[in-house]
Every structure is written in C-alpha cells, then in structure tokens.
Write a protein that holds these residues in place. Structure first.
Motif, PDB file in Angstrom:
ATOM      1  N   HIS A  53       0.837  -1.196   0.000  1.00 57.11           N
ATOM      2  CA  HIS A  53       0.000   0.000   0.000  1.00 57.11           C
ATOM      3  C   HIS A  53       0.870   1.243   0.000  1.00 57.11           C
ATOM      4  CE1 HIS A  53      -3.151  -2.831   1.099  1.00 57.11           C
ATOM      5  NE2 HIS A  53      -2.318  -3.284   2.018  1.00 57.11           N
ATOM      6  N   LEU A  55       1.774   4.788   1.078  1.00 58.39           N
ATOM      7  CA  LEU A  55       1.507   5.649   2.236  1.00 58.39           C
ATOM      8  C   LEU A  55       2.364   6.911   2.091  1.00 58.39           C
ATOM      9  CD1 LEU A  55       0.078   5.910   5.025  1.00 58.39           C
ATOM     10  CD2 LEU A  55       2.129   4.895   6.038  1.00 58.39           C
ATOM     11  N   THR A  66       6.687   8.861  -0.403  1.00 56.72           N
ATOM     12  CA  THR A  66       5.646   7.845  -0.464  1.00 56.72           C
ATOM     13  C   THR A  66       6.298   6.492  -0.228  1.00 56.72           C
ATOM     14  OG1 THR A  66       4.256   9.122  -1.954  1.00 56.72           O
ATOM     15  CG2 THR A  66       3.878   6.751  -1.891  1.00 56.72           C
ATOM     16  N   TRP A 101      -5.900   5.328   5.990  1.00 53.97           N
ATOM     17  CA  TRP A 101      -5.776   4.493   4.787  1.00 53.97           C
ATOM     18  C   TRP A 101      -6.761   4.882   3.693  1.00 53.97           C
ATOM     19  CZ3 TRP A 101      -1.466   2.541   3.813  1.00 53.97           C
ATOM     20  CH2 TRP A 101      -0.667   1.968   4.807  1.00 53.97           C
ATOM     21  N   GLY A 104      -4.568   7.132   2.053  1.00 51.66           N
ATOM     22  CA  GLY A 104      -3.181   6.668   1.900  1.00 51.66           C
ATOM     23  C   GLY A 104      -2.187   7.694   2.424  1.00 51.66           C
TER      24      GLY A 104
END
Lengths: 287, 287
Positions: A53, A55, A66, A101, A104
């Motif tokens: 994922h 983030l 990121t 989330w 993100g």
C-alpha cells in the motif's frame, strides 16, 4: 483484521504529569489477500498475496515521501523513517502521527515545526533498492560502536528458534521481509517483530518502536531475513545495536562498513548453523 | 578480472556513415572477493563475498545519484538508469558514458546538454528498497501493453533451463539478484544476463543494453530472481515486455499493476513448475 483508522491513542512521552502527549493511530491493513493462479499443469489454485500500500508521509503538511508498505505497523514505520532520515531528532517533538488508509496518508505534526526543504536540500535524487542512499550524509556523522557486549552461540540459537516459531506472513504468502529485535540475555526474549514488503521498511518500523518505547541498542540483537548491505549495517549503527544477524548473506560494502563501525555480522543464520563475518571476538562459545 | 578503465570504445549509433558516435568504457569490477568467516562450530572457513561499489553518476557535470553496484555492467546500468528515470530520452543524445573506478564516478555527456535540476524538480526525496519510488510520475505517462503475443509452457521451461545452466555469481557467493532477457521463440535464446546487489540495478542494466542494441520489448521474456513489486512491473511496462517471470513471488500492488497494465506475471518459476498470476490468456499449453 479490518482497517481501523478510528482508533486514536494519546500516549504521554515521559513520566511526569505534564509530559507532552503523542496522538497516534493504530491503523493496520489486512496482511494478505487471496487470488487465483494457474499452475504449470494448467490447474487453478488459490494463493495468498501480501499487501502493498502506498503511504504518503506529510510532515507538518509538507510531503516527504511515499512509502510502499505491507501496512502492519505504519505509525512505527513513519516514525522510524523520520528518525533514520534525521528529519525529526527528538521523540518529544512529535505531537501527532495519524495514518488514514482512506487517503493513503500519514499526517505527522511536530511541536515546533519542521522545514522539510531546508533539511533535505543537500540530498541526491534517489530511487529503488540500493539505488541512491544517503550514504555520504550518514557516514559523516556516524560514530563506530565500541561495545564489550558479547553474545553466546546458545543465545543466538535461542533467538533464531524464537523467530522460527513465529506465525509469520512470510509462511503464508512469501514475498515479504521480516526484522526482529531481541534482548541479548540467555533466553533472548523477543521485543518486536515486523514484516514488510521492503527490508528497509521493516528496519525503520523497529526503529520507530524502539524510539516510542525508549529502548536503546547496546543490549539488543537485531535480526533480519534480508541481505546485509551497507545501508542495513548503517541502520544498525544508527540504532547502536552491536549484533546484526541475517538469514541471508551480505555484500563487500556491508562487511567493510561493519568491520569499521564495530558491528558483529552473523549471516546464513539458522538454529545450529551460522557464519560470523566481522568482530567475532563478541561471540562466545560454551566452556 | 582486473578493473580496466583504460578501454574506451567508439560505437556508431546508427547505420549511416555520419551516425553519431557514443564513446563508452568497459569497466568491470571483480565480482567477488574472498573473506574468512567463523562457523557455528568455531572453525574458520573461506567464503566469497559479492562486491558492492559506490558509483556516482554525473550527467553533463551535474551529480544525479550514487548507485551501489556489483559493477559487472556499470555503463549499461547508468544508461538504463538515465533512460528509466527519463533523464535522457534518446540514445543518440548520448555522446559519452565513461566509468572510472579510481574515482567511483561515471561521467555522462549529452550532445545538447541536460539541466538535471529542471528535470528532477518535482520529485520526492526517496531512499532504499521500496521506499519512495517515482510512482506518480511514471504512472501518468505509462500506456498499458496491448499484446497478442503468447508464450508456451515449453518455451518458459526452456528459458528457465537456460538460466539455471548459467555460471552465476549467485552460485559462488549468494546475496545478488539476477535478471535476464530472452527472446520469445521456441528455443528462448538468452540475450542478456546481469547480476547486481539490487534487483533494480540489474533491471536497469538490461534496459541499458536493450537501448544500446536497439532491442525492443514485445517479443521478449524478462526474468528476475527478485520479487515482483509494483516498481518491477512498471519497469517491465516501460520496456514494453509482456512476460515478466520471477523465481520469487509478488505483492498485491505488483499484481494489480500487472493486471491493469497488461503484463503476464509468472512467479515461483522453475523448470516444470510455476504459477501464472495475471493475463494467463497469453500462456499456451501443448496440444
């Protein structure tokens, strides 16, 4: 394990009644999801795939990086990242670490405010695995570890046995790296174990947990499933952990760095089997 | 294999007599060195450790990045890096790629001059493995692969058998990743094989060789020992290779990206054994 971005905790950063408070989420992602694959013989099969994922970290509303993460300990990951990149140097400076989330994003607020552009001005553009590290910046300020700590082969085996017994995401799906921090006493108790898609994330998350819990490195053993490259050794030196143990191997620069910076490297480590590459004077064998 | 920074070659970039010339070194480093380790039983043993060398890239005299590399194909690595980062878009723009291990530098000269600061202005500070990729920048401009190419299970096995037979640095020392590019015909001839300390370096080097040799992706199979994360899939899309084969596994985002971008992912690949994760319609099985 559902995503739970509602849970926010207030943690006092110290013992005194007026200790500063850190507001922190506990926002995990499901570790794996199931997908269908086709095997060599043409048959379909259900397998587990580890999550990954994006983030994006915002430090005082400034975009920093990121991170691609499995999302098992995102707050600790971000804290460890900021610490290891030296963007935040004092835990008490942190006012909030909030992972969301849905967007993100991880929003980090400091008490006195950080100017990211100033801190990162001198750094080189970098990407990917082993490409473009903060090598020069780090090395200049890192002090070698002068430690007379020792670890016995029995304690190493106890540590490895403890990690082997864990119910890991790796066992279910493969394709992740794991890191663990253990106390260097006979029983080698396990303090933290973190898995992530990249070995650097897993290390940073452990560093974040250590920071939060005010654990220091000298009396610890650091374990990783990943290879010991120069970057990994540098992170061990930053954490001041004298023992760096890997299930995998190492590179020349990882070895050279460990020799110079006072880190004992143990590679190809299994219960009853390992190779000591540097500072073997710290490994003791039963009388 | 001695370091040979004296060898400089002039390569015409095209068929015509007035084709531009690329001046390029061939400066390899020794792949491994021997070191002495202490095993679990206290006995010493000699083992091979793969090299890891810092190579700082200067593009028209502007520092771009420091790559940590095994140094087996440094010129191709730098070329592939510049190509994949979109710092140089046309091979004919390259006038010189000179690696000098005495200074750990690769000097790249272009014909019309590049302003690195302008090209990299919008990018995020990044570090390490899976931390901070150029995700956003890439995705916006990447086109999905629409290919009706197919590969038979027999050709896949032929490709894997070919790679298995190679005399690799991995077999001597471990701790390196390998990448290979094979032609998607029955015999699956091997075009390039590169090993490096990071999987991204190995991919970039193959991309550099493809650029130099004007090889394109659609009729190729790309093999890597490393995991298929989103970054690896994006590099395959950049190279326009429809088949991405890994000895290891993958992550959810690697899978999602491959499904969306038209890449057939084959993981856990050995001769006679594999799992197809995406676009299985391109894999054919004997009648």
């Amino acid at each position: 394990m559902p995503t739970d971005t509602e849970a926010v905790f207030d943690i006092p950063l110290g013992e005194t009644p007026d200790a500063p408070i850190l507001s922190i989420t506990r926002a995990r992602r499901p570790a794996t999801q199931t997908t269908t694959v086709i095997a060599h013989d043409g048959q379909t099969r259900a397998v587990e795939v580890p999550g990954e994922h994006a983030l994006t970290v915002y430090l005082d509303k400034q975009e920093v990086v990121t991170l691609m993460t499995l999302g098992q300990a995102p707050e600790a990951l971000v804290m460890g990242y900021l610490r290891n990149q030296r963007l935040v140097n004092d835990l008490a400076e942190l006012a909030a670490v909030h992972v969301d989330w849905a967007t993100g994003a991880c929003a980090v607020a400091t008490r006195s405010g950080v100017d990211v552009a100033t801190l990162t001005a001198k750094r080189t553009i970098t990407t990917g695995c082993g490409q473009g590290t903060m090598f020069g910046d780090w090395l200049d300020t890192l002090e070698p570890i002068h430690s007379d700590a020792t670890v016995s082969v029995e304690t190493l085996d106890a540590a490895l046995g403890r990690i082997l017994a864990l119910d890991t995401i790796y066992k279910r799906s493969g394709s992740v790296h794991g890191c663990a921090l253990l106390r260097n006493t006979d029983e080698a108790p396990l303090l933290y174990h973190v898995e992530d898609v990249g070995r650097h994330n897993a290390v940073d998350a452990i560093s974040g947990f250590m920071w939060l819990d005010e654990e220091t490195g000298p009396d610890k053993i650091f374990y990783t499933t990943g290879r010991l490259t120069s970057e990994m050794v540098m992170k061990a030196v930053q954490m001041r952990v004298p023992f760096l143990v890997s299930r995998s191997g190492l590179t020349q620069m990882g070895l050279a760095m460990a020799q110079e910076m006072g880190v004992t490297l143990v590679c190809r480590a299994r219960v009853g089997r390992h190779l000591v590459y540097s500072h073997p004077e710290r490994i003791t064998r039963g009388a």
